[in-house]
Scaffold this motif. Structure first.
Motif, PDB file in Angstrom:
ATOM      1  N   LYS A   1      -5.009  40.483  30.097  1.00  0.00           N
ATOM      2  CA  LYS A   1      -5.065  39.013  30.081  1.00  0.00           C
ATOM      3  C   LYS A   1      -4.796  38.458  31.478  1.00  0.00           C
ATOM      4  O   LYS A   1      -5.414  37.490  31.905  1.00  0.00           O
ATOM      5  N   SER A   2      -3.873  39.069  32.167  1.00  0.00           N
ATOM      6  CA  SER A   2      -3.557  38.647  33.525  1.00  0.00           C
ATOM      7  C   SER A   2      -4.749  38.915  34.453  1.00  0.00           C
ATOM      8  O   SER A   2      -5.134  38.077  35.251  1.00  0.00           O
ATOM      9  N   TYR A   3      -5.344  40.095  34.309  1.00  0.00           N
ATOM     10  CA  TYR A   3      -6.498  40.465  35.127  1.00  0.00           C
ATOM     11  C   TYR A   3      -7.690  39.580  34.783  1.00  0.00           C
ATOM     12  O   TYR A   3      -8.469  39.195  35.653  1.00  0.00           O
ATOM     13  N   ASP A   4      -7.798  39.233  33.515  1.00  0.00           N
ATOM     14  CA  ASP A   4      -8.908  38.417  33.029  1.00  0.00           C
ATOM     15  C   ASP A   4      -9.016  37.096  33.775  1.00  0.00           C
ATOM     16  O   ASP A   4     -10.105  36.565  33.965  1.00  0.00           O
ATOM     17  N   ARG A   5      -7.896  36.560  34.205  1.00  0.00           N
ATOM     18  CA  ARG A   5      -7.920  35.271  34.908  1.00  0.00           C
ATOM     19  C   ARG A   5      -8.696  35.360  36.223  1.00  0.00           C
ATOM     20  O   ARG A   5      -9.168  34.363  36.736  1.00  0.00           O
ATOM     21  N   GLU A   6      -8.806  36.576  36.761  1.00  0.00           N
ATOM     22  CA  GLU A   6      -9.510  36.751  38.029  1.00  0.00           C
ATOM     23  C   GLU A   6     -11.025  36.570  37.888  1.00  0.00           C
ATOM     24  O   GLU A   6     -11.717  36.364  38.858  1.00  0.00           O
TER      25      GLU A   6
END
Length: 645
Positions: A543-548
């Motif tokens: 989810k954190s990586y998805d923001r990229e």
């Protein structure tokens, strides 16, 4: 004279197992919520704080409710869900127990929850600020399970539960089923669904609908319940979860059945809300009078609260009289509501609730000819007996090869708590009816699960032949396994959560997914995507990586979550990150093959799995998976895509 109840070893073991689970669960609660600060509890997802109150009022039964909201920047991954028992608290000294009242979550959405207090009145401090909610220990469910086991154990003929108990446990033979033909409301039913419903109508004790992924279990149940209402005035429908119960409510109301949803809900859509007890009372003519009375009672309470600090005998007496008058008004409101509830219950063809929810005040003394329990494979056996006590015959539905019930104590699991009533009933072969046609996914996607779990008895419906992506002459593969062996994508452990994640595997998966979606976006207007991992830490990392690559997410419907949250759902594309990559070949709870089966059977058009074959191949199940991928030309080395991307 009736025979006394037989001694049943299984029930005695269950009593011990549920007590073991209770003690273990309670110890976990006491070791966390009672020892950690509010800040630490927020970080663990066990507390929402600070909160803003958006709305207050009273529910059916005159219980106070609040709609509360947390700021988006304060929201962290949490463990709250519809039906959770919680504690509303005021944070004066960092202690959530100093000023607090118990409540339950009626409905939860992204940043809001509607909670119902157990007390008759709002606490004096609830509008003074610094309020939050914390997870609380739910003793009620354990008490209800223990009560049910005791009743089942002591039951003797002619109580219907005695016959059902003895047939489930093999002490008495099942009654032969005389299947009954019917005219389907749903004309698209397949032969296995029709055969199952004919037996639902004909059984006099119990049967099991075995519904593997995509085989139309819900469709079959809805038609079966519809046909039962032609013979019986009222059917009880239960499920272990609010979400599964709500799905049935939506489908049953959708075909015109008078459906009543009792208890907490998980869906905010109008189709569900309009079927609830609260909504039906709100729509009644008597609601005008109830609102007038509530307003009057509120005025009396506000007047009484003016005297809550320094006052003498006269003021104390005045306060007592005002509160007494407010209480009397509430009694009158409850009398009106009881009349309305009785009327609504009598008019309902189908009553839907959770397993424990069927013991709510308004349902406690009701009895039914037929009980339908969906997703019974996810329910602890003691919980399943709670609604069965109300019925003469039982229809169980589910799939024992998907999600099992959640058990926190390994000792309770060893004592037999992991065995469900579905598992027990599954041994009585003439009571199990398989739905054998799946409509969700192409043959390549279901093939492995069909081989390993379903004895190759499933067949793909004709519509699944169209479930693929194609651009011009290029047809995209339905199944891809990306092998990261030799890439050095080692798993990592979060020292705080003790959960695992894999950064490099995440990057490769999202790069590959992005490339495929960019290729497809000019041909397809909408593509739904689910990204799944068995470890919570990997989900949070993704989810954190998805923001990229949020721009991609704006164009597509992409959900990232754990396997459990995808039970019963489907997406056009499913991506599974298996995470584990280590020199020891340790795969941890990837050994829970039923959970993996859930993940493998969610995709309609494309299933993408990424993992390390060197680690996975230490296990026979994953060796079979690798062989299947090779046989179906689905095996790809990560090196191919690292060069391509």
């Amino acid at each position: 004279m009736y025979m006394s109840a037989p001694r049943i070893e299984r029930l005695e073991k269950l009593v011990q197992a549920i007590q073991t689970e209770f003690q273990h669960d309670k110890a976990i609660y006491e070791d966390t919520l009672k020892k950690l600060s509010v800040k630490e509890l927020v970080a663990k997802g066990l507390v929402w704080y600070p909160l803003r109150i958006n709305e207050t009022g009273y529910t059916v039964g005159e219980y106070p409710f609040l709609t509360i909201e947390i700021a988006e920047d304060k929201l962290v991954p949490h463990q709250f869900k519809s039906g959770s028992i919680i504690r509303l608290f005021q944070n004066l000294d960092g202690n959530i127990h100093s000023n607090s009242v118990r409540a339950s979550i009626y409905l939860i959405s992204s940043y809001q929850m509607k909670i119902i207090l157990e007390d008759d009145y709002f606490p004096d401090w609830y509008q003074d600020g610094k309020i939050g909610v914390a997870a609380d220990f739910d003793e009620k469910s354990y008490k209800e399970m223990c009560r049910a086991l005791a009743e089942v154990e002591k039951a003797s003929p002619p109580h219907p539960i005695a016959a059902l108990r003895d047939k489930f446990y093999g002490l008495k033979t099942t009654t032969p089923i005389q299947s009954i033909s019917f005219i389907p409301k749903n004309t698209s039913l397949n032969p296995s669904q029709i055969f199952a419903i004919e037996n639902i109508l004909g059984t006099e004790d119990f049967l099991i609908i075995h519904g593997p992924p995509g085989t139309g279990k819900t469709t079959t149940l809805v038609e079966g319940i519809y046909q039962l209402t032609k013979k019986e005035s009222q059917i009880l429908v239960c499920s272990p979860s609010n979400s599964a119960t709500d799905l049935l409510v939506e489908k049953l109301a959708g075909i015109g059945l008078k459906t009543l949803r009792v208890g907490n809900i998980s869906r905010v859509n109008e189709d569900i809300l309009s079927q609830t007890l609260d909504a039906k009372i709100d729509a009644s003519l008597e609601m005008v009078e109830i609102k007038k009375l509530r307003k009057k009672a509120d005025e009396y309470r506000k007047m009484a609260n003016k005297y809550k600090r320094q006052f003498g005998p006269d003021e104390r007496e005045q306060r007592r009289l005002l509160l007494h008058e407010a209480k009397e008004i509430h009694k009158h409101i409850r009398w009106i509501e009881d009349y309305l509830v009785k009327k609504i219950l009598e008019e309902s063809q189908v009553i839907c609730t959770t397993l424990v929810g069927c013991q709510q005040h308004y349902l406690k003394d009701l009895k039914f000819k037929t009980l339908v329990i969906d997703e019974v494979s996810q329910a602890l056996e003691p919980a399943t007996w709670i609604p069965i006590l109300k019925a003469e015959k039982v229809i169980l539905a589910g799939d024992p090869f998907q999600l099992p019930p959640t058990i926190k104590s390994q000792e309770a699991e060893r004592q037999g708590l992991a065995t469900t009533l579905m598992d027990i009933g599954f041994q009585i072969k003439n009571r199990v009816f398989l739905l054998d046609t799946q409509y969700r996914m192409k043959e390549e996607i279901i093939g492995f699960s069909n081989l390993v779990f379903y004895e190759n008895k499933l067949k793909a419906a004709a519509n699944t032949e169209e479930h693929y992506f194609q651009i011009q002459d290029k047809r995209y593969p339905s199944l891809v396994f990306i092998d990261t062996a030799g890439c050095g994508f080692n798993e990592k452990r979060n020292e705080h959560s003790e959960s695992l994640y894999n950064p490099e595997e995440t990057k490769l998966l999202f790069d590959y997914l992005s490339q495929r979606l960019l290729e497809l976006k000019y041909q397809y207007d909408h593509i739904s995507v689910g990204v799944i991992a068995p470890y919570k830490e990997q989900v949070e990392y993704m989810k954190s990586y998805d923001r990229e690559f949020s721009q991609l997410k704006l164009s597509y419907d992409i959900d990232i979550s754990t396997i459990d949250s995808f039970q019963g759902q489907e997406r056009d594309i499913i991506c599974i990150s298996l995470v584990r990559s280590n020199d020891e070949g340790n795969i941890g709870f990837l050994k829970d093959y039923r959970r993996i089966n859930v993940a493998l059977t969610r995709a309609r058009k494309m299933l993408i799995v990424i993992g390390d074959s060197a680690t996975l191949s230490q296990d026979n199940f994953y060796n079979q998976w690798l062989d299947y991928c090779h046989a179906h030309n689905a095996y790809k080395s990560a090196w191919e895509f690292m060069e391509e991307l």
